[in-house]
Each structure stands twice: as C-alpha cells, then as structure tokens.
Design a protein around this motif. Structure first.
Motif, PDB file in Angstrom:
ATOM      1  N   LEU A   1       3.854  13.846  -5.573  1.00  0.00           N
ATOM      2  CA  LEU A   1       5.092  13.284  -5.300  1.00  0.00           C
ATOM      3  C   LEU A   1       5.624  12.871  -6.316  1.00  0.00           C
ATOM      4  O   LEU A   1       6.043  11.785  -6.825  1.00  0.00           O
ATOM      5  N   ASP A   2       6.357  13.929  -7.181  1.00  0.00           N
ATOM      6  CA  ASP A   2       7.152  13.732  -8.232  1.00  0.00           C
ATOM      7  C   ASP A   2       8.551  12.940  -8.067  1.00  0.00           C
ATOM      8  O   ASP A   2       9.284  12.573  -9.001  1.00  0.00           O
ATOM      9  N   ASN A   3       8.710  12.697  -6.656  1.00  0.00           N
ATOM     10  CA  ASN A   3      10.034  12.035  -6.328  1.00  0.00           C
ATOM     11  C   ASN A   3       9.884  10.504  -6.313  1.00  0.00           C
ATOM     12  O   ASN A   3      10.560   9.662  -5.871  1.00  0.00           O
ATOM     13  N   VAL A   4       8.569   9.922  -6.689  1.00  0.00           N
ATOM     14  CA  VAL A   4       8.299   8.553  -6.425  1.00  0.00           C
ATOM     15  C   VAL A   4       8.594   7.947  -8.180  1.00  0.00           C
ATOM     16  O   VAL A   4       7.788   8.386  -8.840  1.00  0.00           O
ATOM     17  N   ARG A   5       9.237   6.931  -7.811  1.00  0.00           N
ATOM     18  CA  ARG A   5       9.155   5.968  -9.184  1.00  0.00           C
ATOM     19  C   ARG A   5       8.452   4.566  -8.601  1.00  0.00           C
ATOM     20  O   ARG A   5       8.702   4.050  -7.651  1.00  0.00           O
ATOM     21  N   VAL A   6       7.206   4.286  -9.335  1.00  0.00           N
ATOM     22  CA  VAL A   6       6.603   2.930  -9.130  1.00  0.00           C
ATOM     23  C   VAL A   6       7.153   2.029 -10.134  1.00  0.00           C
ATOM     24  O   VAL A   6       6.991   2.184 -11.369  1.00  0.00           O
ATOM     25  N   ILE A   7       7.568   0.533  -9.696  1.00  0.00           N
ATOM     26  CA  ILE A   7       7.747  -0.267 -10.649  1.00  0.00           C
ATOM     27  C   ILE A   7       6.710  -1.589 -10.289  1.00  0.00           C
ATOM     28  O   ILE A   7       7.007  -1.968  -9.273  1.00  0.00           O
ATOM     29  N   HIS A   8       6.318  -2.238 -11.395  1.00  0.00           N
ATOM     30  CA  HIS A   8       5.635  -3.276 -11.220  1.00  0.00           C
ATOM     31  C   HIS A   8       6.480  -4.369 -11.658  1.00  0.00           C
ATOM     32  O   HIS A   8       6.819  -4.486 -12.730  1.00  0.00           O
TER      33      HIS A   8
ATOM     34  N   ALA B   1       0.854  -1.169   0.044  1.00  0.00           N
ATOM     35  CA  ALA B   1      -0.014  -0.072  -0.046  1.00  0.00           C
ATOM     36  C   ALA B   1       0.797   1.272  -0.145  1.00  0.00           C
ATOM     37  O   ALA B   1       0.324   2.252   0.285  1.00  0.00           O
ATOM     38  N   GLY B   2       2.065   1.252  -0.083  1.00  0.00           N
ATOM     39  CA  GLY B   2       3.193   2.239  -0.115  1.00  0.00           C
ATOM     40  C   GLY B   2       3.690   2.824   1.123  1.00  0.00           C
ATOM     41  O   GLY B   2       4.281   3.737   1.352  1.00  0.00           O
ATOM     42  N   PHE B   3       3.865   1.528   1.988  1.00  0.00           N
ATOM     43  CA  PHE B   3       4.310   1.762   3.309  1.00  0.00           C
ATOM     44  C   PHE B   3       5.758   1.059   3.275  1.00  0.00           C
ATOM     45  O   PHE B   3       5.597  -0.232   3.190  1.00  0.00           O
ATOM     46  N   PRO B   4       6.681   1.577   3.732  1.00  0.00           N
ATOM     47  CA  PRO B   4       6.742   2.878   3.989  1.00  0.00           C
ATOM     48  C   PRO B   4       7.244   3.867   3.024  1.00  0.00           C
ATOM     49  O   PRO B   4       7.230   5.230   3.023  1.00  0.00           O
ATOM     50  N   GLY B   5       6.941   3.592   1.857  1.00  0.00           N
ATOM     51  CA  GLY B   5       7.618   4.343   0.411  1.00  0.00           C
ATOM     52  C   GLY B   5       6.979   5.445   0.207  1.00  0.00           C
ATOM     53  O   GLY B   5       7.778   6.549   0.319  1.00  0.00           O
ATOM     54  N   LEU B   6       5.590   5.705   0.162  1.00  0.00           N
ATOM     55  CA  LEU B   6       5.048   6.999  -0.011  1.00  0.00           C
ATOM     56  C   LEU B   6       5.162   7.808   1.228  1.00  0.00           C
ATOM     57  O   LEU B   6       5.035   9.095   0.832  1.00  0.00           O
ATOM     58  N   VAL B   7       5.142   7.435   2.257  1.00  0.00           N
ATOM     59  CA  VAL B   7       5.362   8.262   3.523  1.00  0.00           C
ATOM     60  C   VAL B   7       6.761   8.818   3.381  1.00  0.00           C
ATOM     61  O   VAL B   7       6.958  10.159   3.721  1.00  0.00           O
ATOM     62  N   ILE B   8       7.849   8.124   3.288  1.00  0.00           N
ATOM     63  CA  ILE B   8       9.193   8.506   3.054  1.00  0.00           C
ATOM     64  C   ILE B   8       9.130   9.656   1.981  1.00  0.00           C
ATOM     65  O   ILE B   8       9.874  10.750   2.314  1.00  0.00           O
ATOM     66  N   ALA B   9       8.474   9.451   0.816  1.00  0.00           N
ATOM     67  CA  ALA B   9       8.753  10.312  -0.175  1.00  0.00           C
ATOM     68  C   ALA B   9       7.956  11.626  -0.024  1.00  0.00           C
ATOM     69  O   ALA B   9       8.129  12.766  -0.145  1.00  0.00           O
ATOM     70  N   ALA B  10       6.949  11.609   0.822  1.00  0.00           N
ATOM     71  CA  ALA B  10       6.109  12.812   1.460  1.00  0.00           C
ATOM     72  C   ALA B  10       7.060  13.563   2.441  1.00  0.00           C
ATOM     73  O   ALA B  10       6.915  14.855   2.460  1.00  0.00           O
ATOM     74  N   LEU B  11       7.780  12.935   3.232  1.00  0.00           N
ATOM     75  CA  LEU B  11       8.184  13.622   4.397  1.00  0.00           C
ATOM     76  C   LEU B  11       9.726  13.854   3.741  1.00  0.00           C
ATOM     77  O   LEU B  11      10.286  14.882   4.254  1.00  0.00           O
ATOM     78  N   GLN B  12      10.260  13.476   2.854  1.00  0.00           N
ATOM     79  CA  GLN B  12      11.457  13.889   2.350  1.00  0.00           C
ATOM     80  C   GLN B  12      11.514  14.100   0.573  1.00  0.00           C
ATOM     81  O   GLN B  12      11.649  13.230  -0.074  1.00  0.00           O
ATOM     82  N   PRO B  13      10.766  15.203   0.138  1.00  0.00           N
ATOM     83  CA  PRO B  13      10.483  15.283  -1.260  1.00  0.00           C
ATOM     84  C   PRO B  13      11.743  15.554  -2.024  1.00  0.00           C
ATOM     85  O   PRO B  13      11.861  15.290  -3.262  1.00  0.00           O
ATOM     86  N   GLU B  14      12.873  15.670  -1.496  1.00  0.00           N
ATOM     87  CA  GLU B  14      14.015  15.892  -2.106  1.00  0.00           C
ATOM     88  C   GLU B  14      14.836  14.603  -2.429  1.00  0.00           C
ATOM     89  O   GLU B  14      15.688  14.509  -3.186  1.00  0.00           O
ATOM     90  N   ARG B  15      14.291  13.530  -1.749  1.00  0.00           N
ATOM     91  CA  ARG B  15      14.705  12.143  -2.174  1.00  0.00           C
ATOM     92  C   ARG B  15      14.076  11.515  -3.160  1.00  0.00           C
ATOM     93  O   ARG B  15      12.658  11.410  -3.143  1.00  0.00           O
ATOM     94  N   GLN B  16      14.702  10.767  -4.089  1.00  0.00           N
ATOM     95  CA  GLN B  16      14.179   9.831  -4.842  1.00  0.00           C
ATOM     96  C   GLN B  16      13.732   8.770  -4.260  1.00  0.00           C
ATOM     97  O   GLN B  16      14.533   8.296  -3.491  1.00  0.00           O
ATOM     98  N   VAL B  17      12.561   8.249  -4.500  1.00  0.00           N
ATOM     99  CA  VAL B  17      11.986   6.915  -3.741  1.00  0.00           C
ATOM    100  C   VAL B  17      11.455   6.164  -4.568  1.00  0.00           C
ATOM    101  O   VAL B  17      10.528   6.412  -5.431  1.00  0.00           O
ATOM    102  N   THR B  18      11.753   4.803  -4.896  1.00  0.00           N
ATOM    103  CA  THR B  18      11.349   3.884  -5.907  1.00  0.00           C
ATOM    104  C   THR B  18      10.695   2.760  -4.980  1.00  0.00           C
ATOM    105  O   THR B  18      11.117   2.258  -3.820  1.00  0.00           O
ATOM    106  N   VAL B  19       9.468   2.392  -5.312  1.00  0.00           N
ATOM    107  CA  VAL B  19       8.710   1.591  -4.651  1.00  0.00           C
ATOM    108  C   VAL B  19       8.452   0.395  -5.815  1.00  0.00           C
ATOM    109  O   VAL B  19       8.107   0.706  -6.653  1.00  0.00           O
ATOM    110  N   VAL B  20       8.317  -0.943  -5.347  1.00  0.00           N
ATOM    111  CA  VAL B  20       8.172  -2.028  -6.074  1.00  0.00           C
ATOM    112  C   VAL B  20       7.325  -2.873  -5.472  1.00  0.00           C
ATOM    113  O   VAL B  20       7.194  -3.227  -4.228  1.00  0.00           O
TER     114      VAL B  20
END
Length: 219
Positions: free
Chosen positions: A121-128, A83-102
């Motif tokens: 969240l432009d810093n999120v990359r989603v990989i299926h 569900a995006g935990f912790p990835g989406l939360v980290i991305a929201a808290l640290q918008p300067e960091r690139q976060v890849t969620v798989v």
C-alpha cells in the motif's frame, strides 16, 4: 440491508463495491496479518476476530458507500486508526487515494507500517503522534472510528477541514446522542446514517461549516 455474517460481508464487497479478486486477496491478507498480530498486541477485541470481515473490513468499507453525496477525491485522514480501520481498508480499496493514518501508540504505528508494506500500500502514510501535535493540513475526507467524543474530536481536529471536507465518523449506538449533545456554536451539516454491520450503530456524516466563536464575541 444489514451484513450479519462473514458470507454476507464477502458478498457485499463483491456486489455492492464491485471489488476485483486482487483487492479481495489483499483484504484477505490484511485479515490474516491482523489475526497474527493480535496474538502479540491487543489491536482489536478478541471476540471480533471470528467475524473480522463483518466487524472490521466491511465496517470500514461501508464508509465509501454511506454518504448521500458523492465522496470527494483527495487525501483521506484517519484519526486514532488503531488497527488500521478504516484507514488500511480504504487504502486497499482506493489505491489512487493518499491515506494518512494517525495513532499515538508506537506499537500500533510500527505494525501499521509493516502491514502497509506487506500489502504494498504505497498510498499509506503512517504518523505516530497525538492529533494535537500534527501539522495543520487540509484533507478531503476525515474519519475516526470510536476515537473520541464528537465535541472533543472536532475541537482537536477541525483545523484539518474546510466546508468541502467530508467527515465519516462511526460512533456506535451513541451516535444520535453525541450529535444531539454537540454545542450549538458548531456550524455543520452532520446527520446520522445507520451502520451496515450493526442495526444499533450509527455513523455521523457531514461537513463542518465553521468553528465555535470565543465566548463574548458577536456573530
């Protein structure tokens, strides 16, 4: 300290992490999106939705606070993000960091993409895809929340790390046992930290210094 209520969760985010109202509003929007989507697909256990700030948002955010050493900068990899935990939360808290969620489930990754877009969240990359199929790339931080047993997790994902990579692995009550059962052939600095949101749960924290040598080879 243990965060046991929604009020304590909100308090911790404000006082310990010092998040501003804009970020808090974004996390509130994430919680609302989760509640809405969980009616369509089972993203998280239904019983946790009454405590979404404690069980999911602060449970994710605490990873920024748990390491005994400074959290390294650079790209963050969140494996089996669900569900995006912790990835989406980290991305929201640290918008300067690139976060890849798989995640390997298409419905999940479709939702993750929609949620990241809705939250800007432009810093999120989603990989299926499955972890075994990912292109090899080194990341600064690797997280995995109840994704796979420690030995298997390291076997399929060690190639994404160097000795400078910090691993943050929420493991529930079984954390000490999983670490104790890890093959001695892995060279690492892992230890267990207590979870802020569950006194019975642990987070495996540390670095991987080397991968196991094939049987029969000399050290």
């Amino acid at each position: 300290m243990t965060v046991t209520t929604e009020a304590e969760a909100s308090d911790w985010l404000k006082t310990t992490l010092g998040i501003d109202p804009d970020v808090l509003s974004r996390l509130d929007q994430l919680a609302a999106l989760l509640l809405e989507e969980n009616a369509r697909q089972n993203l998280v256990a239904q019983g946790t939705l009454l405590h979404v700030w404690q069980r999911h948002i602060v449970d994710s955010a605490q990873l920024l606070h748990v390491p005994r050493k400074t959290l390294p900068g650079g790209e963050w990899l969140d494996l089996g993000t669900g569900a995006g935990f912790p990835g989406l939360v980290i991305a929201a808290l640290q918008p300067e960091r690139q976060v890849t969620v798989v995640d390997s489930r298409r419905l999940r990754t479709d939702w993750l993409s929609r949620a990241a877009s809705a939250l800007s969240l432009d810093n999120v990359r989603v990989i299926h895809g499955r972890v075994e199929e990912l292109e090899t790339q080194v990341y600064s931080v690797i997280s995995a929340r109840a994704f796979a047993p420690l030995e298997k997790l390291l076997t399929v994902s060690a190639r994404f790390s160097t000795p400078d990579t910090l691993w943050l692995l929420p493991k529930g009550a079984g954390a000490p046992h999983e670490l104790a059962m890890l093959s001695e052939s892995w060279r690492h600095t892992f230890h267990v930290e207590q979870s802020l949101t569950d006194p019975a749960a642990g987070i495996i924290v540390g670095s991987l210094l080397g991968t196991p040598r094939p049987k029969g080879t000399r050290r």
